[in-house]
Design a protein around this motif. Structure first.
Motif, short mmCIF file in Angstrom:
data_model
loop_
_atom_site.label_atom_id
_atom_site.label_comp_id
_atom_site.label_asym_id
_atom_site.label_seq_id
_atom_site.Cartn_x
_atom_site.Cartn_y
_atom_site.Cartn_z
N LYS A 1 0.85 -1.18 0.00
CA LYS A 1 0.00 0.00 0.00
C LYS A 1 0.89 1.24 0.00
O LYS A 1 2.10 1.15 0.23
CB LYS A 1 -0.92 -0.01 1.22
N TYR A 2 0.31 2.40 -0.21
CA TYR A 2 1.08 3.64 -0.33
C TYR A 2 1.90 3.95 0.93
O TYR A 2 2.91 4.62 0.87
CB TYR A 2 0.16 4.83 -0.64
N ASN A 3 1.48 3.43 2.08
CA ASN A 3 2.15 3.74 3.36
C ASN A 3 3.01 2.58 3.85
O ASN A 3 3.31 2.50 5.02
CB ASN A 3 1.10 4.09 4.41
#
Length: 98
Positions: free
Chosen positions: A75-77
């Motif tokens: 995921k982006y994080n």
């Protein structure tokens, strides 16, 4: 024997007790291998420690197959880190189970 797996660091783990964000640590191939930390340096240490603790007593045929990095969806994080250790370097007497 060298044992290694990818750990996923999630940088948006919120600790309600301390009311701040930290780093959640999980290993996609070993669901029971989870931990957390405040800094990336601490997270690397904690990831290695939990991997050693969970896998040190496993027989070779009990170890799950390691996923390839391109098979892990981030995921982006999140970031993936390869965590490994050599079984000959582990002193099992330092682990305590309750």
């Amino acid at each position: 024997m060298k044992i290694g797996y990818y750990a996923i660091f999630n940088y948006e783990e919120y600790d309600r007790n301390e009311e701040q964000y930290g780093i959640g640590i999980e290993f996609p191939d070993i669901p029971e291998c989870i931990s957390c930390a405040r800094t990336e340096q601490e997270a690397l240490f904690m990831a290695k420690e939990v991997l050693e603790f969970i896998t040190a007593n496993m027989k070779v045929n009990e170890l799950p197959k390691m996923s390839e990095l391109n098979e892990i969806e981030l995921k982006y994080n999140e970031k993936a880190f390869y965590i490994s250790y050599n079984t000959e370097d582990i002193d099992l007497s330092t682990f305590t189970c309750y």
